[in-house]
Design a protein around this motif. Sequence first.
Motif, PDB file in Angstrom:
ATOM      1  N   PRO A 321       0.824  -1.214   0.000  1.00 13.44           N
ATOM      2  CA  PRO A 321       0.000   0.000   0.000  1.00 13.44           C
ATOM      3  C   PRO A 321       0.859   1.265   0.000  1.00 13.44           C
ATOM      4  N   MET A 322       1.431   1.585  -1.159  1.00 13.26           N
ATOM      5  CA  MET A 322       2.446   2.635  -1.194  1.00 13.26           C
ATOM      6  C   MET A 322       1.918   3.997  -0.769  1.00 13.26           C
ATOM      7  N   GLU A 323       0.660   4.307  -1.105  1.00 10.54           N
ATOM      8  CA  GLU A 323       0.113   5.600  -0.687  1.00 10.54           C
ATOM      9  C   GLU A 323       0.049   5.704   0.833  1.00 10.54           C
ATOM     10  N   ALA A 324      -0.415   4.630   1.490  1.00 10.01           N
ATOM     11  CA  ALA A 324      -0.510   4.636   2.952  1.00 10.01           C
ATOM     12  C   ALA A 324       0.878   4.642   3.581  1.00 10.01           C
ATOM     13  N   VAL A 325       1.821   3.897   2.978  1.00  4.72           N
ATOM     14  CA  VAL A 325       3.196   3.886   3.472  1.00  4.72           C
ATOM     15  C   VAL A 325       3.790   5.289   3.394  1.00  4.72           C
ATOM     16  N   MET A 326       3.619   5.941   2.240  1.00  3.29           N
ATOM     17  CA  MET A 326       4.173   7.277   2.058  1.00  3.29           C
ATOM     18  C   MET A 326       3.568   8.262   3.061  1.00  3.29           C
ATOM     19  N   GLU A 327       2.256   8.209   3.251  1.00  3.25           N
ATOM     20  CA  GLU A 327       1.624   9.131   4.193  1.00  3.25           C
ATOM     21  C   GLU A 327       2.151   8.919   5.602  1.00  3.25           C
ATOM     22  N   LEU A 329       5.018   7.677   6.510  1.00  5.41           N
ATOM     23  CA  LEU A 329       6.408   8.131   6.587  1.00  5.41           C
ATOM     24  C   LEU A 329       6.497   9.647   6.651  1.00  5.41           C
ATOM     25  N   ILE A 330       5.650  10.332   5.894  1.00  7.57           N
ATOM     26  CA  ILE A 330       5.657  11.795   5.914  1.00  7.57           C
ATOM     27  C   ILE A 330       5.241  12.308   7.288  1.00  7.57           C
ATOM     28  N   VAL A 331       4.211  11.719   7.862  1.00  2.00           N
ATOM     29  CA  VAL A 331       3.772  12.107   9.208  1.00  2.00           C
ATOM     30  C   VAL A 331       4.900  11.861  10.207  1.00  2.00           C
ATOM     31  N   LEU A 332       5.571  10.718  10.073  1.00  2.00           N
ATOM     32  CA  LEU A 332       6.704  10.406  10.958  1.00  2.00           C
ATOM     33  C   LEU A 332       7.782  11.472  10.845  1.00  2.00           C
ATOM     34  N   MET A 333       8.151  11.831   9.616  1.00  2.00           N
ATOM     35  CA  MET A 333       9.206  12.824   9.424  1.00  2.00           C
ATOM     36  C   MET A 333       8.773  14.206   9.907  1.00  2.00           C
ATOM     37  N   ASN A 334       7.520  14.567   9.646  1.00  2.00           N
ATOM     38  CA  ASN A 334       7.039  15.868  10.113  1.00  2.00           C
ATOM     39  C   ASN A 334       7.069  15.946  11.638  1.00  2.00           C
ATOM     40  N   ASN A 335       6.678  14.870  12.297  1.00  3.21           N
ATOM     41  CA  ASN A 335       6.665  14.860  13.763  1.00  3.21           C
ATOM     42  C   ASN A 335       8.080  14.905  14.337  1.00  3.21           C
ATOM     43  N   LYS A 336       9.004  14.229  13.671  1.00  2.00           N
ATOM     44  CA  LYS A 336      10.388  14.184  14.154  1.00  2.00           C
ATOM     45  C   LYS A 336      11.215  15.361  13.641  1.00  2.00           C
ATOM     46  N   LYS A 337      10.630  16.112  12.689  1.00  2.00           N
ATOM     47  CA  LYS A 337      11.339  17.227  12.061  1.00  2.00           C
ATOM     48  C   LYS A 337      12.659  16.766  11.431  1.00  2.00           C
ATOM     49  N   LEU A 377       3.846  11.620  -5.487  1.00  2.00           N
ATOM     50  CA  LEU A 377       2.993  11.136  -4.399  1.00  2.00           C
ATOM     51  C   LEU A 377       3.329  11.870  -3.104  1.00  2.00           C
ATOM     52  N   GLU A 378       4.603  12.029  -2.834  1.00  2.00           N
ATOM     53  CA  GLU A 378       5.025  12.742  -1.625  1.00  2.00           C
ATOM     54  C   GLU A 378       4.507  14.182  -1.630  1.00  2.00           C
ATOM     55  N   MET A 379       4.642  14.868  -2.751  1.00  2.00           N
ATOM     56  CA  MET A 379       4.202  16.262  -2.831  1.00  2.00           C
ATOM     57  C   MET A 379       2.689  16.376  -2.626  1.00  2.00           C
ATOM     58  N   GLY A 380       1.933  15.468  -3.243  1.00  3.32           N
ATOM     59  CA  GLY A 380       0.482  15.502  -3.085  1.00  3.32           C
ATOM     60  C   GLY A 380       0.047  15.259  -1.650  1.00  3.32           C
ATOM     61  N   ILE A 381       0.682  14.300  -0.989  1.00  2.00           N
ATOM     62  CA  ILE A 381       0.328  14.011   0.413  1.00  2.00           C
ATOM     63  C   ILE A 381       0.729  15.168   1.312  1.00  2.00           C
ATOM     64  N   GLN A 382       1.917  15.727   1.088  1.00  2.00           N
ATOM     65  CA  GLN A 382       2.340  16.879   1.895  1.00  2.00           C
ATOM     66  C   GLN A 382       1.346  18.027   1.738  1.00  2.00           C
ATOM     67  N   TYR A 383       0.907  18.273   0.521  1.00  2.00           N
ATOM     68  CA  TYR A 383      -0.042  19.358   0.280  1.00  2.00           C
ATOM     69  C   TYR A 383      -1.363  19.088   1.008  1.00  2.00           C
ATOM     70  N   THR A 384      -1.844  17.866   0.897  1.00  2.00           N
ATOM     71  CA  THR A 384      -3.105  17.518   1.536  1.00  2.00           C
ATOM     72  C   THR A 384      -3.007  17.647   3.056  1.00  2.00           C
ATOM     73  N   LEU A 385      -1.906  17.175   3.628  1.00  2.00           N
ATOM     74  CA  LEU A 385      -1.735  17.240   5.076  1.00  2.00           C
ATOM     75  C   LEU A 385      -1.662  18.688   5.555  1.00  2.00           C
ATOM     76  N   SER A 386      -1.013  19.536   4.767  1.00  2.00           N
ATOM     77  CA  SER A 386      -0.833  20.928   5.199  1.00  2.00           C
ATOM     78  C   SER A 386      -2.104  21.761   5.032  1.00  2.00           C
ATOM     79  N   HIS A 387      -3.062  21.239   4.255  1.00  2.00           N
ATOM     80  CA  HIS A 387      -4.283  21.997   4.029  1.00  2.00           C
ATOM     81  C   HIS A 387      -5.498  21.377   4.727  1.00  2.00           C
ATOM     82  N   ASN A 388      -5.244  20.440   5.624  1.00  2.00           N
ATOM     83  CA  ASN A 388      -6.337  19.854   6.396  1.00  2.00           C
ATOM     84  C   ASN A 388      -6.320  20.355   7.828  1.00  2.00           C
TER      85      ASN A 388
END
Length: 388
Positions: A321-327, A329-337, A377-388
Amino acid sequence: MQHNMRWFGPQDAVNLIDIKQAGATGIVTALHQIPVGEIWTVEAIQERQNLIKAAGMEWTVVESLPVHEEIKRACGDFKKYIENYKISLRNLAQCGIEVITYNFMPILDWVRTDHDYSNADGSKALLYNHIAFVYFDIHLLKRPNAENEYTNEQKEQALAFGASLSTEEKELLFKNVLLGLPGSKINFTAEQILSLLDNYKDIDDTKLRENLIYFLSEVAPVAEELGLKLAIHPDDPPFSVMGLPRIVCTEADIKKIFEAVPLNANGLCYCTGSLGADPNNDLLKIIDDFGDRIHFLHLRNVIREDENIFRESEHLNGDNPMEAVMEKLIVLMNNKKVSLPMRPDHGFLHSVEDGKDKYPGYSLIGRLKGLAELRGLEMGIQYTLSHN
């Protein structure tokens, strides 16, 4: 994420300019010319760094600083090789390289039975067929007592498979399975591999794990002191081949390694392809459980056709599930900065490169496509997360 691509060095048919134009900002490489176990000198490291910097990129991840077979078997000069490993770590730290990938797979690296599986669109992929492997093991390699490790059904299917092969196809199967080490196009001979396998006749999973933990108890404190991150690559495929022990296949395996040496420097190369080849591995749970210890990302996908066959697929289209994996991972990186280094792993061989010199799985266009898709995929998820 830091967007990287693997480069095998000056002998690689894919050059640094190609990789730069593919959109990578960093290079994942190793000093394959240095024999396993010998020290990577500051001069040799800097020479490779300067080549990469001249092409407008940085050497961001070592893949791999190989572990000598005597360390894996805890015999011979293994303590000397561990001391050499520590010196190489210190030299890499002096040069500013912080992430070091390695694996603890005995003898072979990744194993596939077919390097040129034809997709519907004419592109080619890597594939593992366990029945083909059984035929190779029993009837081509003729490993002593190999037949005792397979079921009667598997042996019957393997005989039928072998009967369908021409002499040339049997030779190609043998060559595919026994491709040597990364950065090399030299295949093992039957005599060589049987001799190497004999060295492991008294080493099971428990013993190999003990040897890994001893190695880590020696080198991980040095890495921690230097601010380095060690990232062990999972076994590929994630099960025993040729009777060899395998100890980095499952979430339980990873947990044992991390609990035995509880330092952050003792980390994981999170390879969705290797782990995802076993349907029992929960890729999302592994991120949840070991996120703090994930230091490097190999993002690729596989399709598991049945219990015997898996093959490399498009990076975004497969059983993982690459979309879920990417999301996650992005949340993990954002939280850990933090920004974890990532590379697309393997890729299809497209017609435009067919027939050209390349390492299996490492032609340019397929990896370029994978990198572009993962970045989008990373850019789209980052955009979605930042606008929710």
